[in-house]
Motif scaffolding. Sequence first.
Motif, mmCIF file in Angstrom:
data_model
loop_
_atom_site.group_PDB
_atom_site.id
_atom_site.type_symbol
_atom_site.label_atom_id
_atom_site.label_comp_id
_atom_site.label_asym_id
_atom_site.label_seq_id
_atom_site.Cartn_x
_atom_site.Cartn_y
_atom_site.Cartn_z
ATOM 1 N N THR A 157 21.666 46.944 64.967
ATOM 2 C CA THR A 157 21.160 45.971 63.990
ATOM 3 C C THR A 157 19.904 46.522 63.329
ATOM 4 O OG1 THR A 157 20.061 44.841 65.815
ATOM 5 C CG2 THR A 157 22.158 43.935 65.090
ATOM 6 N N ALA A 158 20.135 47.430 62.401
ATOM 7 C CA ALA A 158 19.026 48.105 61.735
ATOM 8 C C ALA A 158 18.495 47.343 60.521
ATOM 9 C CB ALA A 158 19.480 49.501 61.298
ATOM 10 N N SER A 159 19.198 46.323 60.099
ATOM 11 C CA SER A 159 18.804 45.595 58.888
ATOM 12 C C SER A 159 18.767 44.099 59.163
ATOM 13 C CB SER A 159 19.808 45.865 57.760
ATOM 14 O OG SER A 159 21.055 45.247 58.069
ATOM 15 N N PRO A 160 18.101 43.341 58.299
ATOM 16 C CA PRO A 160 18.128 41.877 58.455
ATOM 17 C C PRO A 160 19.551 41.313 58.400
ATOM 18 C CG PRO A 160 16.359 42.513 56.970
ATOM 19 C CD PRO A 160 17.163 43.762 57.240
ATOM 20 N N ALA A 161 20.402 41.897 57.580
ATOM 21 C CA ALA A 161 21.785 41.403 57.474
ATOM 22 C C ALA A 161 22.541 41.588 58.784
ATOM 23 C CB ALA A 161 22.515 42.115 56.334
ATOM 24 N N THR A 162 22.426 42.768 59.393
ATOM 25 C CA THR A 162 23.144 42.981 60.651
ATOM 26 C C THR A 162 22.539 42.141 61.773
ATOM 27 O OG1 THR A 162 21.851 45.004 61.050
ATOM 28 C CG2 THR A 162 24.048 45.272 60.089
ATOM 29 N N ARG A 163 21.248 41.862 61.721
ATOM 30 C CA ARG A 163 20.598 40.984 62.709
ATOM 31 C C ARG A 163 21.141 39.558 62.570
ATOM 32 N NH1 ARG A 163 18.668 40.931 67.564
ATOM 33 N NH2 ARG A 163 17.768 42.952 67.090
ATOM 34 N N GLU A 164 21.278 39.073 61.330
ATOM 35 C CA GLU A 164 21.837 37.733 61.100
ATOM 36 C C GLU A 164 23.242 37.623 61.676
ATOM 37 O OE1 GLU A 164 21.488 35.462 57.286
ATOM 38 O OE2 GLU A 164 20.583 37.356 56.626
ATOM 39 N N LEU A 165 24.037 38.658 61.465
ATOM 40 C CA LEU A 165 25.411 38.629 61.962
ATOM 41 C C LEU A 165 25.439 38.636 63.488
ATOM 42 C CD1 LEU A 165 26.985 41.033 59.353
ATOM 43 C CD2 LEU A 165 27.297 38.545 59.509
ATOM 44 N N LEU A 166 24.592 39.436 64.108
ATOM 45 C CA LEU A 166 24.511 39.438 65.567
ATOM 46 C C LEU A 166 24.147 38.052 66.081
ATOM 47 C CD1 LEU A 166 24.377 40.750 68.392
ATOM 48 C CD2 LEU A 166 21.986 41.354 67.862
ATOM 49 N N GLU A 167 23.145 37.427 65.492
ATOM 50 C CA GLU A 167 22.740 36.094 65.941
ATOM 51 C C GLU A 167 23.871 35.086 65.793
ATOM 52 O OE1 GLU A 167 19.107 35.329 63.808
ATOM 53 O OE2 GLU A 167 18.039 36.902 64.907
ATOM 54 N N SER A 168 24.638 35.180 64.710
ATOM 55 C CA SER A 168 25.773 34.268 64.520
ATOM 56 C C SER A 168 26.869 34.527 65.548
ATOM 57 C CB SER A 168 26.333 34.400 63.100
ATOM 58 O OG SER A 168 25.382 33.940 62.165
ATOM 59 N N VAL A 169 27.156 35.792 65.822
ATOM 60 C CA VAL A 169 28.146 36.140 66.847
ATOM 61 C C VAL A 169 27.726 35.549 68.191
ATOM 62 C CG1 VAL A 169 28.985 38.083 68.253
ATOM 63 C CG2 VAL A 169 29.099 38.208 65.768
ATOM 64 N N LEU A 170 26.463 35.728 68.544
ATOM 65 C CA LEU A 170 25.984 35.221 69.838
ATOM 66 C C LEU A 170 26.033 33.703 69.901
ATOM 67 C CD1 LEU A 170 23.027 37.682 70.514
ATOM 68 C CD2 LEU A 170 25.362 37.739 71.450
ATOM 69 N N ILE A 197 31.407 44.524 60.847
ATOM 70 C CA ILE A 197 30.772 45.609 60.106
ATOM 71 C C ILE A 197 30.149 45.027 58.848
ATOM 72 C CG2 ILE A 197 31.111 47.778 58.857
ATOM 73 C CD1 ILE A 197 33.569 48.271 60.646
ATOM 74 N N HIS A 198 28.935 45.455 58.559
ATOM 75 C CA HIS A 198 28.277 45.089 57.300
ATOM 76 C C HIS A 198 27.979 46.353 56.515
ATOM 77 C CE1 HIS A 198 24.855 44.374 54.615
ATOM 78 N NE2 HIS A 198 25.544 43.273 54.355
ATOM 79 N N GLY A 199 28.296 46.321 55.236
ATOM 80 C CA GLY A 199 27.980 47.442 54.356
ATOM 81 C C GLY A 199 27.512 46.940 53.009
ATOM 82 N N ASN A 200 26.791 47.770 52.318
ATOM 83 C CA ASN A 200 26.325 47.379 50.989
ATOM 84 C C ASN A 200 27.424 47.472 49.948
ATOM 85 O OD1 ASN A 200 23.730 46.738 51.792
ATOM 86 N ND2 ASN A 200 23.052 48.857 51.626
ATOM 87 N N ASN A 201 28.335 48.448 50.097
ATOM 88 C CA ASN A 201 29.373 48.570 49.081
ATOM 89 C C ASN A 201 30.761 48.911 49.608
ATOM 90 O OD1 ASN A 201 29.025 51.269 49.663
ATOM 91 N ND2 ASN A 201 27.760 51.662 47.871
ATOM 92 N N PRO A 232 25.531 40.801 50.343
ATOM 93 C CA PRO A 232 24.646 39.839 51.023
ATOM 94 C C PRO A 232 25.383 39.014 52.083
ATOM 95 C CG PRO A 232 24.424 39.671 48.639
ATOM 96 C CD PRO A 232 25.598 40.572 48.901
ATOM 97 N N VAL A 233 24.627 38.603 53.082
ATOM 98 C CA VAL A 233 25.159 37.746 54.142
ATOM 99 C C VAL A 233 24.755 36.316 53.827
ATOM 100 C CG1 VAL A 233 25.020 37.168 56.592
ATOM 101 C CG2 VAL A 233 25.106 39.572 55.868
ATOM 102 N N GLY A 234 25.754 35.484 53.649
ATOM 103 C CA GLY A 234 25.527 34.072 53.372
ATOM 104 C C GLY A 234 26.192 33.200 54.412
ATOM 105 N N ARG A 235 26.333 31.948 54.071
ATOM 106 C CA ARG A 235 26.901 30.969 55.002
ATOM 107 C C ARG A 235 28.308 31.332 55.466
ATOM 108 N NH1 ARG A 235 28.666 25.013 53.462
ATOM 109 N NH2 ARG A 235 30.127 24.978 55.125
ATOM 110 N N ASP A 236 29.177 31.733 54.547
ATOM 111 C CA ASP A 236 30.557 32.069 54.911
ATOM 112 C C ASP A 236 30.611 33.263 55.862
ATOM 113 O OD1 ASP A 236 31.450 30.000 53.304
ATOM 114 O OD2 ASP A 236 32.054 31.307 51.652
ATOM 115 N N GLU A 237 29.766 34.232 55.618
ATOM 116 C CA GLU A 237 29.734 35.421 56.457
ATOM 117 C C GLU A 237 29.203 35.088 57.852
ATOM 118 O OE1 GLU A 237 29.987 36.489 52.277
ATOM 119 O OE2 GLU A 237 28.496 35.251 53.331
ATOM 120 N N ARG A 238 28.176 34.262 57.904
ATOM 121 C CA ARG A 238 27.654 33.845 59.213
ATOM 122 C C ARG A 238 28.698 33.035 59.974
ATOM 123 N NH1 ARG A 238 23.097 33.225 55.989
ATOM 124 N NH2 ARG A 238 23.438 30.986 55.803
ATOM 125 N N GLU A 239 29.432 32.190 59.274
ATOM 126 C CA GLU A 239 30.496 31.396 59.913
ATOM 127 C C GLU A 239 31.597 32.307 60.466
ATOM 128 O OE1 GLU A 239 32.632 28.299 61.467
ATOM 129 O OE2 GLU A 239 30.593 28.193 60.683
#
Length: 151
Positions: free
Chosen positions: A11-24, A95-99, A129-136
């Motif tokens: 989790t090197a970025s805020p986006a990957t951190r958000e996804l980890l928190e949602s997974v947990l 997986i999160h990527g910019n493009n 970007p990571v938004g509500r749908d991605e966190r869900e």
Amino acid sequence: MTARLLVVHHTASPATRELLESVLEGTRAEGIEDVEVDVHPALSATASDVLAADGVLLGTPANIGYMSGAMKHFFDTVYYPVLDAKPALPYGFWIHGNNDVEGARRSVESIAGALGWSLAAAPVLITGPVGRDEREAAYELGGTLAATLMG
């Protein structure tokens, strides 16, 4: 008996951190019982962690068309010690990527497949970007893997 879900992440970025928190959060959803969640950064997860697990969740950014170097290091470290010990281990990944995330997806699926692991949920692949749908989606992934391990 309690099952163990190993979550290995980079989790090197805020986006990957958000996804980890949602997974947990998903692994702690209402109705999930008797599943212990063991969380490790990819650079510190070991073969012993995998050998003690009943399932694995992987999270990585897509870096230059591939999984992160940290996730590749994890696979390099555990590959031979767990190769024959954990066939059909249920796993999932995000997986999160910019493009683009397809190269990273192929690399994770290739190595997990060579290990004989069994994909237990559709991967969560996010570009931009990571938004509500991605966190869900990440929440559902965590919940699905945890529920898969319940008695």
